[in-house]
Design a protein around this motif. Structure first.
Motif, PDB file in Angstrom:
ATOM      1  N   VAL A  79      79.271 -83.242  10.060  1.00  0.00           N
ATOM      2  CA  VAL A  79      78.500 -82.064   9.683  1.00  0.00           C
ATOM      3  C   VAL A  79      77.147 -82.065  10.387  1.00  0.00           C
ATOM      4  O   VAL A  79      76.672 -81.034  10.875  1.00  0.00           O
ATOM      5  CB  VAL A  79      78.316 -82.009   8.152  1.00  0.00           C
ATOM      6  CG1 VAL A  79      77.351 -80.904   7.759  1.00  0.00           C
ATOM      7  CG2 VAL A  79      79.656 -81.820   7.461  1.00  0.00           C
ATOM      8  N   GLN A  80      76.556 -83.249  10.484  1.00  0.00           N
ATOM      9  CA  GLN A  80      75.271 -83.347  11.149  1.00  0.00           C
ATOM     10  C   GLN A  80      75.399 -83.027  12.633  1.00  0.00           C
ATOM     11  O   GLN A  80      74.519 -82.395  13.233  1.00  0.00           O
ATOM     12  CB  GLN A  80      74.695 -84.753  10.968  1.00  0.00           C
ATOM     13  CG  GLN A  80      73.275 -84.924  11.518  1.00  0.00           C
ATOM     14  CD  GLN A  80      72.286 -83.959  10.868  1.00  0.00           C
ATOM     15  OE1 GLN A  80      72.291 -83.801   9.648  1.00  0.00           O
ATOM     16  NE2 GLN A  80      71.443 -83.323  11.675  1.00  0.00           N
ATOM     17  N   GLU A  81      76.522 -83.438  13.236  1.00  0.00           N
ATOM     18  CA  GLU A  81      76.737 -83.126  14.650  1.00  0.00           C
ATOM     19  C   GLU A  81      76.855 -81.624  14.872  1.00  0.00           C
ATOM     20  O   GLU A  81      76.383 -81.085  15.881  1.00  0.00           O
ATOM     21  CB  GLU A  81      78.000 -83.832  15.149  1.00  0.00           C
ATOM     22  CG  GLU A  81      77.826 -85.332  15.353  1.00  0.00           C
ATOM     23  CD  GLU A  81      79.070 -85.963  15.947  1.00  0.00           C
ATOM     24  OE1 GLU A  81      80.007 -85.209  16.288  1.00  0.00           O
ATOM     25  OE2 GLU A  81      79.104 -87.195  16.075  1.00  0.00           O
ATOM     26  N   LEU A  82      77.515 -80.931  13.940  1.00  0.00           N
ATOM     27  CA  LEU A  82      77.599 -79.480  14.054  1.00  0.00           C
ATOM     28  C   LEU A  82      76.215 -78.846  13.993  1.00  0.00           C
ATOM     29  O   LEU A  82      75.905 -77.916  14.752  1.00  0.00           O
ATOM     30  CB  LEU A  82      78.493 -78.913  12.948  1.00  0.00           C
ATOM     31  CG  LEU A  82      79.984 -79.257  13.037  1.00  0.00           C
ATOM     32  CD1 LEU A  82      80.721 -78.715  11.815  1.00  0.00           C
ATOM     33  CD2 LEU A  82      80.587 -78.662  14.304  1.00  0.00           C
ATOM     34  N   LYS A  83      75.405 -79.344  13.074  1.00  0.00           N
ATOM     35  CA  LYS A  83      74.041 -78.827  12.979  1.00  0.00           C
ATOM     36  C   LYS A  83      73.260 -79.130  14.253  1.00  0.00           C
ATOM     37  O   LYS A  83      72.522 -78.279  14.761  1.00  0.00           O
ATOM     38  CB  LYS A  83      73.338 -79.430  11.772  1.00  0.00           C
ATOM     39  CG  LYS A  83      73.934 -79.008  10.429  1.00  0.00           C
ATOM     40  CD  LYS A  83      73.187 -79.660   9.274  1.00  0.00           C
ATOM     41  CE  LYS A  83      73.766 -79.220   7.925  1.00  0.00           C
ATOM     42  NZ  LYS A  83      73.075 -79.870   6.795  1.00  0.00           N
ATOM     43  N   ASP A  84      73.454 -80.354  14.764  1.00  0.00           N
ATOM     44  CA  ASP A  84      72.763 -80.714  16.005  1.00  0.00           C
ATOM     45  C   ASP A  84      73.234 -79.837  17.163  1.00  0.00           C
ATOM     46  O   ASP A  84      72.447 -79.461  18.030  1.00  0.00           O
ATOM     47  CB  ASP A  84      73.010 -82.190  16.332  1.00  0.00           C
ATOM     48  CG  ASP A  84      72.361 -83.124  15.312  1.00  0.00           C
ATOM     49  OD1 ASP A  84      71.463 -82.647  14.572  1.00  0.00           O
ATOM     50  OD2 ASP A  84      72.774 -84.297  15.231  1.00  0.00           O
ATOM     51  N   GLY A  85      74.554 -79.515  17.152  1.00  0.00           N
ATOM     52  CA  GLY A  85      75.082 -78.647  18.201  1.00  0.00           C
ATOM     53  C   GLY A  85      74.462 -77.262  18.158  1.00  0.00           C
ATOM     54  O   GLY A  85      74.161 -76.661  19.193  1.00  0.00           O
ATOM     55  N   ALA A  86      74.294 -76.742  16.936  1.00  0.00           N
ATOM     56  CA  ALA A  86      73.658 -75.435  16.797  1.00  0.00           C
ATOM     57  C   ALA A  86      72.218 -75.474  17.294  1.00  0.00           C
ATOM     58  O   ALA A  86      71.745 -74.548  17.970  1.00  0.00           O
ATOM     59  CB  ALA A  86      73.715 -74.983  15.338  1.00  0.00           C
ATOM     60  N   ASP A  87      71.544 -76.570  16.971  1.00  0.00           N
ATOM     61  CA  ASP A  87      70.165 -76.719  17.450  1.00  0.00           C
ATOM     62  C   ASP A  87      70.141 -76.865  18.971  1.00  0.00           C
ATOM     63  O   ASP A  87      69.267 -76.321  19.657  1.00  0.00           O
ATOM     64  CB  ASP A  87      69.511 -77.934  16.797  1.00  0.00           C
ATOM     65  CG  ASP A  87      69.320 -77.739  15.299  1.00  0.00           C
ATOM     66  OD1 ASP A  87      69.313 -76.571  14.850  1.00  0.00           O
ATOM     67  OD2 ASP A  87      69.206 -78.750  14.583  1.00  0.00           O
ATOM     68  N   ASP A  88      71.143 -77.601  19.502  1.00  0.00           N
ATOM     69  CA  ASP A  88      71.178 -77.846  20.936  1.00  0.00           C
ATOM     70  C   ASP A  88      71.479 -76.574  21.723  1.00  0.00           C
ATOM     71  O   ASP A  88      71.091 -76.436  22.882  1.00  0.00           O
ATOM     72  CB  ASP A  88      72.241 -78.907  21.238  1.00  0.00           C
ATOM     73  CG  ASP A  88      72.100 -79.446  22.647  1.00  0.00           C
ATOM     74  OD1 ASP A  88      70.960 -79.567  23.133  1.00  0.00           O
ATOM     75  OD2 ASP A  88      73.138 -79.715  23.280  1.00  0.00           O
ATOM     76  N   SER A  89      72.235 -75.640  21.094  1.00  0.00           N
ATOM     77  CA  SER A  89      72.544 -74.380  21.775  1.00  0.00           C
ATOM     78  C   SER A  89      71.334 -73.458  21.851  1.00  0.00           C
ATOM     79  O   SER A  89      71.383 -72.430  22.520  1.00  0.00           O
ATOM     80  CB  SER A  89      73.693 -73.662  21.046  1.00  0.00           C
ATOM     81  OG  SER A  89      73.275 -73.240  19.760  1.00  0.00           O
ATOM     82  N   ARG A  90      70.274 -73.800  21.099  1.00  0.00           N
ATOM     83  CA  ARG A  90      69.006 -73.066  21.151  1.00  0.00           C
ATOM     84  C   ARG A  90      69.125 -71.639  20.626  1.00  0.00           C
ATOM     85  O   ARG A  90      68.374 -70.764  21.016  1.00  0.00           O
ATOM     86  CB  ARG A  90      68.463 -73.042  22.581  1.00  0.00           C
ATOM     87  CG  ARG A  90      68.314 -74.418  23.204  1.00  0.00           C
ATOM     88  CD  ARG A  90      67.879 -74.327  24.650  1.00  0.00           C
ATOM     89  NE  ARG A  90      67.818 -75.640  25.280  1.00  0.00           N
ATOM     90  CZ  ARG A  90      67.516 -75.850  26.554  1.00  0.00           C
ATOM     91  NH1 ARG A  90      67.234 -74.809  27.327  1.00  0.00           N
ATOM     92  NH2 ARG A  90      67.487 -77.054  27.056  1.00  0.00           N
ATOM     93  N   ILE A  91      70.116 -71.416  19.769  1.00  0.00           N
ATOM     94  CA  ILE A  91      70.266 -70.077  19.206  1.00  0.00           C
ATOM     95  C   ILE A  91      69.040 -69.684  18.393  1.00  0.00           C
ATOM     96  O   ILE A  91      68.530 -68.568  18.491  1.00  0.00           O
ATOM     97  CB  ILE A  91      71.541 -70.019  18.330  1.00  0.00           C
ATOM     98  CG1 ILE A  91      72.776 -70.170  19.221  1.00  0.00           C
ATOM     99  CG2 ILE A  91      71.611 -68.723  17.543  1.00  0.00           C
ATOM    100  CD1 ILE A  91      74.076 -70.175  18.459  1.00  0.00           C
TER     101      ILE A  91
END
Length: 361
Positions: free
Chosen positions: A139-151
């Motif tokens: 779940v944390q990786e998904l959140k990190d992915g969203a942050d990494d996409s810079r949306i």
């Protein structure tokens, strides 16, 4: 099997072990690992990333303008009685829809390839049900992915995306809603331009037709003579188009009371399919079958154009024909039933009389 597993591979000299796991297994293919990550221009500086962001926003903006243009075209080019008005309306709405949807797709792909994370991840195989710690990490990786996409950091792109997606459907929703208030009076299909003495003319050049012009096995696309002078030419043509076929008279089966509707093997039937109104235009000479290309309804021309296959539920209406005093093929009357798809009112008009004074109204 035991000898084979202990032998040497002839090319590599490695042990041939059928198992690649378990105690004592031979690792014949070392893990090559991931290739070196190549940074994109947008990864190297925020200025490059901003430039890509503006490009994506511009494409979304073009999508919005195209979709609005499609809506404007619907009102600017109303469908009239001319072929040009139909072409202009269709072209404007089609371009608006096409460019609008294309813009959303191109912008989304450019955004994903140039701005979102492209770092490769390795997902190790594991039992289906992970432990709680692993699930929490996922779940944390998904959140990190969203942050990494810079949306979250790019509100301009979010706004442009939402605007383009919201506006794009208008190019087909507005015409659909606008047509809901149209003329739903299906009784307009009760009569066509065909009337006693109206000559059969070739579509599209309008040349009149003599019986000797129609050879056995030939198919003619026919319209009423004088159609181009009609105020509502396209609407009248849509109802009155006819397919003319000549068969050997001995191959023709005619219903009682309709023996005089043909002329020496020449028969005329409505070209409008009785399923959903597509043009029936594919004729097979050997079987005397007419095929509708839309849903494959098949009609037997030699037997009253009755349905032999497909979803259509009734035969094609037949146009009674004759030869006039000058030797041209002409209609004896209008169709004796409504043309086109079946409706809830059609049964009221089967074998209806067609007095000229009523038809004029």
């Amino acid at each position: 099997m035991s000898d084979l597993t202990k032998s040497e591979h002839p090319a590599t000299g490695g042990a041939l072990d059928p198992l690649s796991h378990g105690e004592g297994a031979v690792d014949r293919f070392p893990d090559p690992g991931l290739p070196e990550h190549k940074h994109r221009l947008s990864d190297k500086s925020e200025a490059n990333a901003k430039r890509v962001e503006r490009q994506v926003a511009l494409i979304f903006g073009l999508s919005v303008l195209a979709s609005i243009g499609g809506v404007v075209g619907y009102f600017a080019f109303p469908v009239g009685s001319t072929l040009g008005s139909v072409q202009a309306s269709t072209l404007s709405i089609g371009l608006g829809l096409g460019i609008g949807m294309l813009g959303i797709g191109v912008a989304a792909v450019h955004w994903a390839k140039a701005l979102m994370s492209d770092v490769e991840k390795v997902d190790e195989r594991h039992p289906q049900r992970s432990d709680d710690a692993t699930r929490a990490a996922a779940v944390q990786e998904l959140k990190d992915g969203a942050d990494d996409s810079r949306i979250a950091r790019r509100p301009v792109l979010k706004g442009a995306l939402v605007s383009a997606v919201a506006v794009a459907p208008l190019a087909f929703v507005v015409p659909f809603v606008g047509n809901l208030g149209g003329d739903w009076n299906v009784s307009r299909f009760r009569y066509t331009m065909w009337a006693p003495g109206v000559r059969l003319a070739r579509d599209p050049d309008g040349a009149l037709i003599r019986p000797e012009d129609v050879t056995i096995g030939s198919v003619w696309h026919v319209i009423p003579d004088g159609l181009d002078e009609s105020e509502h030419m396209l609407e009248e043509k849509a109802k009155a188009v006819v397919l003319l076929v000549r068969l050997d008279p001995k191959d023709l089966t005619e219903e009682p009371g309709r023996e005089s509707w043909s002329w020496d093997g020449i028969v005329a039937y409505s070209k409008v399919c009785t399923h959903v109104g597509c043009p029936v235009a594919l004729y097979e000479q050997q079987t005397h079958h007419l095929l509708c290309p839309c849903h494959q309804s098949t009609f037997d021309v030699s037997d009253g154009a009755k349905v032999v296959f497909g979803p259509a539920k009734r035969a094609l209406p037949q146009l009674p024909i004759m030869v006039d005093d000058e030797g041209y093929l002409a209609a004896q009357s209008d169709f004796h039933e409504m043309v086109g798809p079946s409706t809830w009112e059609r049964e009221r008009y089967v074998d209806y009389p067609v007095p000229d004074e009523e038809k004029a109204h």
